[in-house]
Design an enzyme around this catalytic site. Sequence first.
Site: not given
Length: 321
Positions: A144-146
Amino acid sequence: MSKETSPVGVSFMLVDINQVGQRLDNFLMSRLKGVPKSRIYRIIRKGEIRVNKKRVKPEHRLQQGDSVRIPPIRMAAANEVTAPSAQLLALVGASILYQDESLLILNKPSGLPVHAGTGVKTGLIEVLRYLYPENPDLELVHRLDKGTSGCIMVAKSGMALRFLNQELKAARISKVYHALVHGHWPRHISEVNAALYKNLPRSGERFVEVSDFGKSALTRFRILEELPDFTLMEARPVTGRTHQIRVHAQLIGHPILGDEKYGDPAVNARLKKQGISRLCLHAAELRLKHPLSGDNIEVRAPYDLQLENALAIAGSARPEA
Protein backbone atom coordinates in the site's frame (compact mmCIF):
# COMPACT_ATOMS: atom_id res chain seq x y z
CA MET A 1 29.16 6.61 13.28
CA SER A 2 27.92 3.21 14.36
CA LYS A 3 30.39 0.51 15.23
CA GLU A 4 30.61 -2.41 12.87
CA THR A 5 31.68 -5.98 13.24
CA SER A 6 34.69 -7.23 11.33
CA PRO A 7 33.95 -8.56 7.85
CA VAL A 8 33.64 -12.29 7.54
CA GLY A 9 34.40 -14.53 4.58
CA VAL A 10 32.03 -15.58 1.84
CA SER A 11 29.09 -17.58 3.20
CA PHE A 12 26.22 -19.50 1.67
CA MET A 13 22.61 -19.74 2.79
CA LEU A 14 20.34 -22.57 1.67
CA VAL A 15 16.69 -21.73 1.03
CA ASP A 16 14.28 -24.01 2.87
CA ILE A 17 10.57 -24.54 2.31
CA ASN A 18 9.63 -21.62 4.57
CA GLN A 19 11.48 -19.14 2.33
CA VAL A 20 10.21 -20.41 -1.02
CA GLY A 21 8.71 -17.59 -3.06
CA GLN A 22 10.41 -14.83 -1.08
CA ARG A 23 12.04 -11.99 -3.00
CA LEU A 24 15.83 -11.99 -2.83
CA ASP A 25 16.03 -8.42 -1.50
CA ASN A 26 13.59 -9.14 1.33
CA PHE A 27 15.34 -12.44 2.12
CA LEU A 28 18.62 -10.55 2.54
CA MET A 29 17.16 -7.65 4.52
CA SER A 30 15.60 -10.03 7.05
CA ARG A 31 18.95 -11.78 7.59
CA LEU A 32 21.62 -9.11 7.17
CA LYS A 33 20.57 -7.13 10.21
CA GLY A 34 22.08 -3.66 10.35
CA VAL A 35 23.13 -3.56 6.70
CA PRO A 36 21.62 -0.50 4.98
CA LYS A 37 19.06 -1.27 2.30
CA SER A 38 21.05 0.78 -0.23
CA ARG A 39 24.10 -1.41 0.36
CA ILE A 40 22.10 -4.60 -0.13
CA TYR A 41 20.81 -3.37 -3.48
CA ARG A 42 24.32 -2.27 -4.47
CA ILE A 43 25.90 -5.68 -3.85
CA ILE A 44 23.06 -7.38 -5.74
CA ARG A 45 23.54 -5.01 -8.67
CA LYS A 46 27.31 -5.59 -8.69
CA GLY A 47 26.79 -9.35 -8.82
CA GLU A 48 28.34 -10.01 -5.41
CA ILE A 49 25.15 -11.79 -4.39
CA ARG A 50 24.64 -14.97 -6.42
CA VAL A 51 21.85 -17.53 -6.44
CA ASN A 52 23.06 -20.93 -7.58
CA LYS A 53 26.21 -19.17 -8.88
CA LYS A 54 24.14 -16.86 -11.13
CA ARG A 55 23.55 -13.13 -11.01
CA VAL A 56 19.94 -12.28 -10.31
CA LYS A 57 17.80 -9.20 -9.77
CA PRO A 58 16.43 -8.01 -6.39
CA GLU A 59 12.91 -9.18 -7.26
CA HIS A 60 14.07 -12.75 -8.05
CA ARG A 61 11.86 -15.28 -6.24
CA LEU A 62 13.74 -17.95 -4.32
CA GLN A 63 13.07 -21.69 -4.61
CA GLN A 64 13.68 -24.52 -2.16
CA GLY A 65 17.30 -25.67 -2.23
CA ASP A 66 18.65 -22.47 -3.78
CA SER A 67 22.14 -21.55 -2.60
CA VAL A 68 22.52 -17.82 -1.91
CA ARG A 69 26.11 -16.55 -1.92
CA ILE A 70 26.76 -13.78 0.62
CA PRO A 71 30.02 -11.79 0.14
CA PRO A 72 32.14 -10.50 3.01
CA ILE A 73 30.17 -7.57 4.39
CA ARG A 74 30.46 -5.30 7.40
CA MET A 75 27.35 -5.32 9.55
CA ALA A 76 26.32 -3.15 12.45
CA ALA A 77 26.52 -4.99 15.76
CA ALA A 78 23.23 -6.66 16.54
CA ASN A 79 22.67 -4.61 19.70
CA GLU A 80 23.08 -1.39 17.71
CA VAL A 81 20.29 -2.04 15.22
CA THR A 82 17.80 0.75 15.83
CA ALA A 83 14.64 -0.51 17.48
CA PRO A 84 11.26 0.98 16.52
CA SER A 85 9.85 3.39 19.07
CA ALA A 86 7.53 2.06 21.75
CA GLN A 87 4.77 4.21 20.27
CA LEU A 88 5.24 2.70 16.80
CA LEU A 89 5.37 -0.84 18.17
CA ALA A 90 2.13 -0.24 20.06
CA LEU A 91 0.46 1.33 17.01
CA VAL A 92 1.31 -1.61 14.74
CA GLY A 93 0.49 -4.16 17.41
CA ALA A 94 -2.95 -2.62 17.87
CA SER A 95 -3.59 -2.60 14.11
CA ILE A 96 -3.75 -6.41 13.72
CA LEU A 97 -7.13 -7.45 12.34
CA TYR A 98 -6.49 -11.15 11.73
CA GLN A 99 -3.72 -13.56 12.69
CA ASP A 100 -3.00 -17.27 12.57
CA GLU A 101 -0.03 -19.57 11.93
CA SER A 102 0.38 -18.55 8.29
CA LEU A 103 -1.10 -15.08 7.81
CA LEU A 104 -1.32 -11.60 9.30
CA ILE A 105 -3.79 -8.95 8.13
CA LEU A 106 -3.34 -5.46 9.51
CA ASN A 107 -5.05 -2.09 9.29
CA LYS A 108 -1.99 -0.16 8.14
CA PRO A 109 -1.86 3.37 9.57
CA SER A 110 -1.77 6.23 7.07
CA GLY A 111 1.70 7.77 6.90
CA LEU A 112 3.56 4.53 7.67
CA PRO A 113 5.53 3.12 4.69
CA VAL A 114 5.34 -0.62 4.19
CA HIS A 115 9.14 -0.96 4.25
CA ALA A 116 12.26 1.05 4.91
CA GLY A 117 13.81 3.00 2.07
CA THR A 118 15.74 6.13 1.22
CA GLY A 119 15.49 8.41 4.23
CA VAL A 120 13.14 5.97 5.99
CA LYS A 121 14.71 3.73 8.63
CA THR A 122 11.64 1.74 9.61
CA GLY A 123 8.54 0.55 7.81
CA LEU A 124 5.68 -1.79 8.63
CA ILE A 125 7.57 -4.98 7.77
CA GLU A 126 10.58 -3.97 9.89
CA VAL A 127 8.30 -3.30 12.86
CA LEU A 128 6.61 -6.68 12.44
CA ARG A 129 9.96 -8.49 12.23
CA TYR A 130 10.94 -6.76 15.47
CA LEU A 131 7.65 -7.80 17.09
CA TYR A 132 8.02 -11.39 15.82
CA PRO A 133 11.76 -12.21 15.97
CA GLU A 134 10.95 -15.93 15.99
CA ASN A 135 9.59 -15.59 12.44
CA PRO A 136 12.24 -14.11 10.11
CA ASP A 137 10.22 -15.12 7.04
CA LEU A 138 7.50 -12.50 7.43
CA GLU A 139 6.89 -11.06 3.98
CA LEU A 140 4.54 -8.50 2.47
CA VAL A 141 2.07 -10.16 0.11
CA HIS A 142 1.22 -6.83 -1.54
CA ARG A 143 1.86 -3.17 -0.87
CA LEU A 144 0.00 0.00 0.00
CA ASP A 145 1.20 3.53 -0.60
CA LYS A 146 2.55 5.33 2.44
CA GLY A 147 -0.49 7.59 2.72
CA THR A 148 -3.04 4.81 2.21
CA SER A 149 -4.52 3.15 5.29
CA GLY A 150 -6.29 -0.16 5.64
CA CYS A 151 -6.06 -3.89 4.96
CA ILE A 152 -2.66 -5.32 4.09
CA MET A 153 -1.59 -8.98 4.08
CA VAL A 154 1.68 -10.32 5.49
CA ALA A 155 2.63 -13.97 4.95
CA LYS A 156 4.31 -15.91 7.74
CA SER A 157 5.74 -18.63 5.50
CA GLY A 158 6.93 -19.19 1.97
CA MET A 159 4.04 -21.56 1.36
CA ALA A 160 1.49 -18.90 2.32
CA LEU A 161 3.34 -16.29 0.26
CA ARG A 162 3.34 -18.48 -2.86
CA PHE A 163 -0.35 -19.28 -2.52
CA LEU A 164 -1.42 -15.67 -1.98
CA ASN A 165 0.77 -14.40 -4.83
CA GLN A 166 -0.89 -16.91 -7.14
CA GLU A 167 -4.32 -15.85 -5.92
CA LEU A 168 -3.49 -12.20 -6.59
CA LYS A 169 -2.23 -12.95 -10.10
CA ALA A 170 -5.41 -14.88 -10.82
CA ALA A 171 -7.53 -11.99 -9.44
CA ARG A 172 -9.13 -14.31 -6.88
CA ILE A 173 -8.53 -11.92 -3.97
CA SER A 174 -11.11 -9.15 -3.72
CA LYS A 175 -9.77 -5.76 -2.59
CA VAL A 176 -12.20 -2.95 -1.87
CA TYR A 177 -11.08 0.65 -1.28
CA HIS A 178 -12.91 3.76 -0.13
CA ALA A 179 -11.78 7.10 -1.57
CA LEU A 180 -12.94 10.64 -0.86
CA VAL A 181 -12.64 12.53 -4.15
CA HIS A 182 -13.02 16.16 -5.15
CA GLY A 183 -16.22 17.20 -6.88
CA HIS A 184 -19.27 15.21 -7.96
CA TRP A 185 -18.36 11.90 -9.60
CA PRO A 186 -20.29 11.38 -12.87
CA ARG A 187 -22.98 8.75 -12.32
CA HIS A 188 -22.46 7.25 -15.77
CA ILE A 189 -18.81 6.36 -15.08
CA SER A 190 -18.61 3.02 -13.27
CA GLU A 191 -15.17 1.92 -14.44
CA VAL A 192 -11.93 3.33 -15.79
CA ASN A 193 -9.92 1.24 -18.24
CA ALA A 194 -6.66 3.06 -19.01
CA ALA A 195 -3.13 1.67 -19.32
CA LEU A 196 -0.60 2.98 -16.81
CA TYR A 197 3.09 3.60 -17.34
CA LYS A 198 5.68 4.00 -14.57
CA ASN A 199 7.44 7.15 -15.60
CA LEU A 200 10.95 8.17 -14.60
CA PRO A 201 11.20 9.71 -11.12
CA ARG A 202 10.69 13.44 -10.83
CA SER A 203 12.57 15.18 -8.02
CA GLY A 204 13.33 11.79 -6.49
CA GLU A 205 9.70 10.61 -6.60
CA ARG A 206 8.12 8.03 -8.86
CA PHE A 207 5.13 9.12 -10.93
CA VAL A 208 2.68 7.04 -12.93
CA GLU A 209 0.83 8.31 -15.98
CA VAL A 210 -1.79 7.12 -18.45
CA SER A 211 -0.03 5.92 -21.58
CA ASP A 212 -0.54 3.47 -24.43
CA PHE A 213 3.00 2.26 -23.66
CA GLY A 214 1.94 1.19 -20.16
CA LYS A 215 0.35 -1.93 -18.72
CA SER A 216 -3.39 -2.47 -18.85
CA ALA A 217 -5.27 -1.23 -15.78
CA LEU A 218 -8.95 -1.48 -14.87
CA THR A 219 -10.70 0.00 -11.83
CA ARG A 220 -14.41 -0.30 -11.06
CA PHE A 221 -16.00 2.59 -9.17
CA ARG A 222 -19.27 2.99 -7.26
CA ILE A 223 -20.67 6.07 -5.54
CA LEU A 224 -21.13 5.52 -1.81
CA GLU A 225 -22.21 9.02 -0.83
CA GLU A 226 -22.58 12.38 -2.54
CA LEU A 227 -21.49 15.38 -0.47
CA PRO A 228 -21.77 19.12 -1.12
CA ASP A 229 -18.36 19.40 -2.80
CA PHE A 230 -17.00 15.86 -2.68
CA THR A 231 -17.95 12.23 -3.33
CA LEU A 232 -17.19 9.18 -1.23
CA MET A 233 -16.36 6.37 -3.66
CA GLU A 234 -15.87 2.63 -3.58
CA ALA A 235 -13.00 1.50 -5.83
CA ARG A 236 -12.30 -2.10 -6.83
CA PRO A 237 -9.02 -2.52 -8.73
CA VAL A 238 -9.29 -5.45 -11.13
CA THR A 239 -5.58 -5.12 -11.90
CA GLY A 240 -2.93 -4.16 -9.37
CA ARG A 241 -0.84 -1.40 -10.91
CA THR A 242 1.16 1.14 -8.92
CA HIS A 243 -0.98 4.17 -7.92
CA GLN A 244 -3.81 2.74 -10.03
CA ILE A 245 -6.82 4.14 -8.15
CA ARG A 246 -5.15 7.51 -7.64
CA VAL A 247 -4.26 7.99 -11.31
CA HIS A 248 -7.60 6.72 -12.60
CA ALA A 249 -9.47 9.13 -10.30
CA GLN A 250 -7.26 11.98 -11.54
CA LEU A 251 -7.96 10.98 -15.15
CA ILE A 252 -11.71 11.43 -14.63
CA GLY A 253 -11.05 14.87 -13.15
CA HIS A 254 -11.91 13.91 -9.57
CA PRO A 255 -8.61 13.36 -7.73
CA ILE A 256 -8.48 11.91 -4.24
CA LEU A 257 -8.37 14.47 -1.45
CA GLY A 258 -4.93 14.95 0.07
CA ASP A 259 -3.12 13.36 -2.88
CA GLU A 260 0.17 15.27 -3.07
CA LYS A 261 1.20 13.61 -6.35
CA TYR A 262 -1.95 13.50 -8.42
CA GLY A 263 -4.27 15.92 -6.65
CA ASP A 264 -5.03 19.62 -7.00
CA PRO A 265 -2.38 21.60 -5.02
CA ALA A 266 -4.74 24.52 -4.41
CA VAL A 267 -7.52 22.24 -3.14
CA ASN A 268 -5.07 20.29 -0.97
CA ALA A 269 -3.74 23.52 0.56
CA ARG A 270 -7.27 24.69 1.38
CA LEU A 271 -8.19 21.32 2.86
CA LYS A 272 -5.08 21.30 5.07
CA LYS A 273 -6.26 24.54 6.63
CA GLN A 274 -9.57 22.82 7.35
CA GLY A 275 -7.85 19.84 8.96
CA ILE A 276 -7.68 17.28 6.11
CA SER A 277 -3.99 16.45 5.92
CA ARG A 278 -3.86 12.80 4.80
CA LEU A 279 -4.44 10.92 1.56
CA CYS A 280 -8.12 10.01 1.77
CA LEU A 281 -7.72 6.49 0.39
CA HIS A 282 -8.48 3.46 2.57
CA ALA A 283 -8.21 -0.29 1.86
CA ALA A 284 -11.52 -1.10 3.48
CA GLU A 285 -11.98 -4.80 2.82
CA LEU A 286 -10.23 -8.02 1.80
CA ARG A 287 -11.84 -11.29 0.74
CA LEU A 288 -9.63 -14.33 0.16
CA LYS A 289 -9.17 -18.03 0.69
CA HIS A 290 -6.96 -19.14 3.56
CA PRO A 291 -3.56 -20.43 2.32
CA LEU A 292 -3.83 -23.68 4.29
CA SER A 293 -7.47 -24.49 4.99
CA GLY A 294 -9.01 -22.95 1.89
CA ASP A 295 -11.71 -21.36 4.06
CA ASN A 296 -13.12 -18.03 2.95
CA ILE A 297 -11.83 -15.06 4.93
CA GLU A 298 -13.41 -11.61 4.96
CA VAL A 299 -11.69 -8.80 6.84
CA ARG A 300 -12.79 -5.18 7.14
CA ALA A 301 -10.67 -2.31 8.40
CA PRO A 302 -12.30 0.55 10.31
CA TYR A 303 -11.47 4.14 9.44
CA ASP A 304 -8.89 5.90 11.58
CA LEU A 305 -9.65 9.19 13.35
CA GLN A 306 -8.01 11.24 10.59
CA LEU A 307 -10.26 9.78 7.92
CA GLU A 308 -13.33 10.03 10.16
CA ASN A 309 -12.50 13.70 10.69
CA ALA A 310 -11.99 14.24 6.95
CA LEU A 311 -15.44 12.80 6.28
CA ALA A 312 -16.96 14.93 9.01
CA ILE A 313 -15.33 18.04 7.56
CA ALA A 314 -16.58 17.07 4.11
CA GLY A 315 -20.09 16.87 5.53
CA SER A 316 -20.40 13.10 5.63
CA ALA A 317 -21.27 10.36 8.06
CA ARG A 318 -19.47 7.05 7.75
CA PRO A 319 -21.21 4.82 5.16
CA GLU A 320 -22.90 1.65 6.28
CA ALA A 321 -20.95 -1.50 5.41
